[in-house]
Scaffold this motif. Sequence first.
Motif, mmCIF file in Angstrom:
data_model
loop_
_atom_site.group_PDB
_atom_site.id
_atom_site.type_symbol
_atom_site.label_atom_id
_atom_site.label_comp_id
_atom_site.label_asym_id
_atom_site.label_seq_id
_atom_site.Cartn_x
_atom_site.Cartn_y
_atom_site.Cartn_z
ATOM 1 N N LEU A 72 -4.880 0.969 -15.874
ATOM 2 C CA LEU A 72 -4.131 0.124 -14.958
ATOM 3 C C LEU A 72 -3.267 0.931 -13.997
ATOM 4 O O LEU A 72 -2.781 0.382 -13.002
ATOM 5 C CB LEU A 72 -3.227 -0.843 -15.734
ATOM 6 C CG LEU A 72 -3.909 -1.794 -16.718
ATOM 7 C CD1 LEU A 72 -2.851 -2.630 -17.432
ATOM 8 C CD2 LEU A 72 -4.917 -2.682 -16.017
ATOM 9 N N VAL A 73 -3.064 2.209 -14.270
ATOM 10 C CA VAL A 73 -2.122 2.996 -13.462
ATOM 11 C C VAL A 73 -2.747 4.237 -12.839
ATOM 12 O O VAL A 73 -2.053 5.027 -12.213
ATOM 13 C CB VAL A 73 -0.900 3.412 -14.316
ATOM 14 C CG1 VAL A 73 -0.205 2.194 -14.886
ATOM 15 C CG2 VAL A 73 -1.293 4.374 -15.435
ATOM 16 N N VAL B 164 5.598 -4.122 -13.836
ATOM 17 C CA VAL B 164 6.627 -3.180 -14.283
ATOM 18 C C VAL B 164 6.359 -1.788 -13.711
ATOM 19 O O VAL B 164 7.280 -1.114 -13.215
ATOM 20 C CB VAL B 164 6.674 -3.132 -15.823
ATOM 21 C CG1 VAL B 164 7.511 -1.943 -16.294
ATOM 22 C CG2 VAL B 164 7.240 -4.424 -16.382
ATOM 23 N N VAL B 165 5.120 -1.343 -13.762
ATOM 24 C CA VAL B 165 4.800 -0.007 -13.259
ATOM 25 C C VAL B 165 5.030 0.069 -11.754
ATOM 26 O O VAL B 165 5.602 1.044 -11.249
ATOM 27 C CB VAL B 165 3.342 0.370 -13.603
ATOM 28 C CG1 VAL B 165 2.975 1.704 -12.960
ATOM 29 C CG2 VAL B 165 3.161 0.455 -15.112
ATOM 30 N N ARG B 166 4.624 -0.946 -11.019
ATOM 31 C CA ARG B 166 4.816 -0.943 -9.564
ATOM 32 C C ARG B 166 6.305 -0.943 -9.206
ATOM 33 O O ARG B 166 6.712 -0.324 -8.213
ATOM 34 C CB ARG B 166 4.125 -2.158 -8.941
ATOM 35 C CG ARG B 166 2.590 -2.078 -8.970
ATOM 36 C CD ARG B 166 1.959 -3.368 -8.432
ATOM 37 N NE ARG B 166 2.383 -3.624 -7.076
ATOM 38 C CZ ARG B 166 1.871 -3.028 -6.007
ATOM 39 N NH1 ARG B 166 0.899 -2.146 -6.141
ATOM 40 N NH2 ARG B 166 2.330 -3.301 -4.791
ATOM 41 N N GLU B 167 7.120 -1.604 -10.025
ATOM 42 C CA GLU B 167 8.554 -1.668 -9.752
ATOM 43 C C GLU B 167 9.282 -0.393 -10.149
ATOM 44 O O GLU B 167 10.124 0.122 -9.398
ATOM 45 C CB GLU B 167 9.156 -2.865 -10.512
ATOM 46 C CG GLU B 167 10.669 -3.010 -10.390
ATOM 47 C CD GLU B 167 11.112 -3.425 -8.995
ATOM 48 O OE1 GLU B 167 12.268 -3.150 -8.646
ATOM 49 O OE2 GLU B 167 10.291 -4.021 -8.258
ATOM 50 N N ASP B 168 8.959 0.140 -11.322
ATOM 51 C CA ASP B 168 9.731 1.254 -11.872
ATOM 52 C C ASP B 168 9.167 2.627 -11.548
ATOM 53 O O ASP B 168 9.860 3.635 -11.711
ATOM 54 C CB ASP B 168 9.839 1.111 -13.399
ATOM 55 C CG ASP B 168 10.670 -0.102 -13.804
ATOM 56 O OD1 ASP B 168 11.310 -0.708 -12.920
ATOM 57 O OD2 ASP B 168 10.684 -0.449 -15.000
ATOM 58 N N ARG C 54 3.485 5.627 -8.103
ATOM 59 C CA ARG C 54 2.151 5.226 -8.563
ATOM 60 C C ARG C 54 1.733 3.872 -8.006
ATOM 61 O O ARG C 54 0.655 3.363 -8.345
ATOM 62 C CB ARG C 54 2.094 5.188 -10.097
ATOM 63 C CG ARG C 54 2.439 6.493 -10.782
ATOM 64 C CD ARG C 54 1.913 6.540 -12.187
ATOM 65 N NE ARG C 54 0.473 6.679 -12.231
ATOM 66 C CZ ARG C 54 -0.169 7.844 -12.201
ATOM 67 N NH1 ARG C 54 0.508 8.980 -12.089
ATOM 68 N NH2 ARG C 54 -1.480 7.863 -12.258
ATOM 69 N N ARG C 55 2.574 3.307 -7.157
ATOM 70 C CA ARG C 55 2.333 1.944 -6.694
ATOM 71 C C ARG C 55 0.960 1.774 -6.051
ATOM 72 O O ARG C 55 0.296 0.759 -6.223
ATOM 73 C CB ARG C 55 3.435 1.546 -5.719
ATOM 74 C CG ARG C 55 3.475 0.074 -5.393
ATOM 75 C CD ARG C 55 4.749 -0.267 -4.647
ATOM 76 N NE ARG C 55 5.926 -0.105 -5.493
ATOM 77 C CZ ARG C 55 7.165 0.023 -5.024
ATOM 78 N NH1 ARG C 55 7.381 0.042 -3.722
ATOM 79 N NH2 ARG C 55 8.182 0.146 -5.855
ATOM 80 N N GLY C 56 0.522 2.778 -5.318
ATOM 81 C CA GLY C 56 -0.758 2.695 -4.639
ATOM 82 C C GLY C 56 -1.956 2.719 -5.571
ATOM 83 O O GLY C 56 -3.073 2.400 -5.153
ATOM 84 N N LEU C 57 -1.735 3.084 -6.840
ATOM 85 C CA LEU C 57 -2.822 3.155 -7.810
ATOM 86 C C LEU C 57 -2.894 1.928 -8.713
ATOM 87 O O LEU C 57 -3.843 1.786 -9.492
ATOM 88 C CB LEU C 57 -2.647 4.403 -8.692
ATOM 89 C CG LEU C 57 -2.671 5.760 -7.985
ATOM 90 C CD1 LEU C 57 -2.326 6.867 -8.977
ATOM 91 C CD2 LEU C 57 -4.025 6.002 -7.353
#
Length: 332
Positions: free
Chosen positions: A241-242, A301-305, A309-312
């Motif tokens: 997912l990341v 959570v990953v996109r926020e924190d 890595r947001r683009g992935l």
Amino acid sequence: MSSQPSLPAQTGNGKTILITGGSGYVAAHVLNSFLSRGYNVRTTVRSQAAAERVKKSHTQYLDQLSFAIVEEITAPGAHNEAVKGVDGVVHTASPFKLQVTSNKNDLLDPAINGTLSLLTSIQAHNPLVTHVVITSSFASILDLSLGARPGYTYTEKDWNPITYDAAADASTPGAVAYCASKALAERAAFEYVATQEEKVKPNFNITTLCPPMVYGPAIDNSIDSLDLGKMNTSSADIYRLVNGSEKDVPETAFFAFVDVRDLGEAHVKAYERGLEGEKRWKTERYLVASGVYTYQQVCDVVREDFPERRGLVPEARKGGETESENEGEFYG
């Protein structure tokens, strides 16, 4: 004042526990939970190379660790030497993979026969063992044929009803066969204790732990590669997912989870509780869970924190839908 966390009570001083499958993702945390309490741990691995990896990830406990090489866990007598001289046994070794060539050879037989081989070795070669803890799964509780069952609360009284023949069929998906392997292995363990002749009835009782999806940090140095094909299934399920592998948020198929560190602790608690009182020839099982989740929540959570890595990380399911937080509540 020291900021170092305090050690748990040293309840294992002078005792030795056999933990099978010591190179596994869950087993690494089970090892830590026992070792941190002062237990000596003998763990089985398939090769010396695997033993070296476990040493690398548990460097602070090398004086408490020893190894038994068991290349094929299903072979009769495979654990005969490993069980000698230990005070208790924790069985974590069982295949966890969803893409297989043969349901029978890759999932069902290793899980069932590996469990029975171990129990037979304990009974024949270490009558002093009084308690065995087995890592089962929520997969052995869940009835896949009934779907999501909104509003239904699963408990330890529920059993996955799938049969061996149905699971072994080549048309059965690997995920279904994996669930069957856990249920059938757990049933086999309970039946082993229940059906032995009285004169040879085992001295040990059995506790099984039934966790749903297991997530959380891998022990340092226990992951050799970030190649999804080489990672343990639990870590790969989140890492995909990341790392850009998924363009859309996948549909969450299994909403309940447990933190791997809590699961490690649960094994110690189950073992030590099982030694209290006169419980020989008994079996018990526990559903071990932390809560519910969705892949959408993980991605959010990953996109926020972790903005780097947001683009992935995918934003939504295919078609632009987002997954509702209450979609997982049927496990509550």
